[in-house]
Design a protein around this motif. Structure first.
Motif, short mmCIF file in Angstrom:
data_model
loop_
_atom_site.label_atom_id
_atom_site.label_comp_id
_atom_site.label_asym_id
_atom_site.label_seq_id
_atom_site.Cartn_x
_atom_site.Cartn_y
_atom_site.Cartn_z
N ASP A 26 -41.88 14.46 -8.62
CA ASP A 26 -41.13 14.26 -9.75
C ASP A 26 -39.68 15.09 -9.58
OD1 ASP A 26 -42.91 12.50 -10.84
OD2 ASP A 26 -43.57 13.91 -12.70
N GLU A 27 -39.91 16.23 -9.09
CA GLU A 27 -38.92 17.13 -8.91
C GLU A 27 -37.96 17.05 -7.63
OE1 GLU A 27 -42.49 19.09 -10.94
OE2 GLU A 27 -42.14 18.10 -8.97
N VAL A 28 -38.49 16.92 -6.66
CA VAL A 28 -37.51 17.06 -5.22
C VAL A 28 -37.80 15.62 -4.69
CG1 VAL A 28 -37.63 19.27 -5.05
CG2 VAL A 28 -39.39 18.13 -3.99
N GLY A 29 -38.40 14.51 -4.83
CA GLY A 29 -38.39 13.32 -4.23
C GLY A 29 -39.50 13.40 -3.20
N VAL A 30 -39.20 12.81 -1.88
CA VAL A 30 -40.30 12.95 -1.07
C VAL A 30 -40.51 14.17 -0.57
CG1 VAL A 30 -40.99 11.85 1.12
CG2 VAL A 30 -40.22 10.37 -0.59
N VAL A 31 -41.68 14.56 -0.10
CA VAL A 31 -42.25 15.86 0.72
C VAL A 31 -42.90 15.30 1.70
CG1 VAL A 31 -41.99 17.48 -1.19
CG2 VAL A 31 -44.34 16.27 -0.78
N THR A 32 -42.75 16.00 3.11
CA THR A 32 -43.42 15.70 4.13
C THR A 32 -44.03 16.83 4.89
OG1 THR A 32 -41.60 15.85 5.42
CG2 THR A 32 -41.86 13.62 4.50
N GLY A 33 -44.90 16.46 5.83
CA GLY A 33 -45.19 17.58 6.55
C GLY A 33 -46.57 17.97 6.21
N GLU A 34 -46.94 19.34 6.48
CA GLU A 34 -48.23 20.08 5.88
C GLU A 34 -48.08 20.47 4.51
OE1 GLU A 34 -50.77 20.24 7.93
OE2 GLU A 34 -49.88 19.68 9.67
N LEU A 35 -48.95 19.77 3.79
CA LEU A 35 -48.88 20.04 2.35
C LEU A 35 -50.04 20.56 1.80
CD1 LEU A 35 -47.25 16.74 1.16
CD2 LEU A 35 -46.18 18.87 1.75
N THR A 36 -50.09 21.50 0.80
CA THR A 36 -51.51 21.38 -0.03
C THR A 36 -51.33 20.90 -1.31
OG1 THR A 36 -51.09 24.15 1.03
CG2 THR A 36 -52.50 23.59 -1.00
#
Length: 95
Positions: A26-36
């Motif tokens: 919701d806050e920053v759009g798409v996140v990629t890579g290593e996520l928790t």
């Protein structure tokens, strides 16, 4: 569901590598890579799902969260969310 089941976990947290297209927040759009990924049972019986870049401090709400807790429980939902994010494609909390 009334009350809280003591056998039911209240939170599940795991790391996952987002697939191509990542996860939608919701806050920053798409996140990629290593996520928790954190899946937390709320007092209203729904589950809140949040993601962060692994090792970072800021958490972001996965778009579509909170979601109803499925009959299979929090751990099952958490595994499903990890699978979705692993596949990428702008993964969201809702089906």
């Amino acid at each position: 569901m009334s009350g809280s089941d003591p056998a039911q976990p209240q939170q599940c947290v795991d790391d996952v590598k987002a697939g191509p297209g990542g996860a939608m927040t919701d806050e920053v759009g798409v996140v990629t890579g290593e996520l928790t990924v954190s899946t937390t049972l709320r007092p209203d019986g729904r589950a809140e799902i949040a993601v962060q870049y692994t090792g970072a401090e800021e958490w972001y709400v996965l778009t579509g969260s909170p979601v109803p807790l499925p009959p299979a429980g929090l751990e099952s939902l958490h595994r499903e969310i990890l699978d979705r994010i692993g596949r990428g494609g702008g993964a969201q909390a809702g089906a």
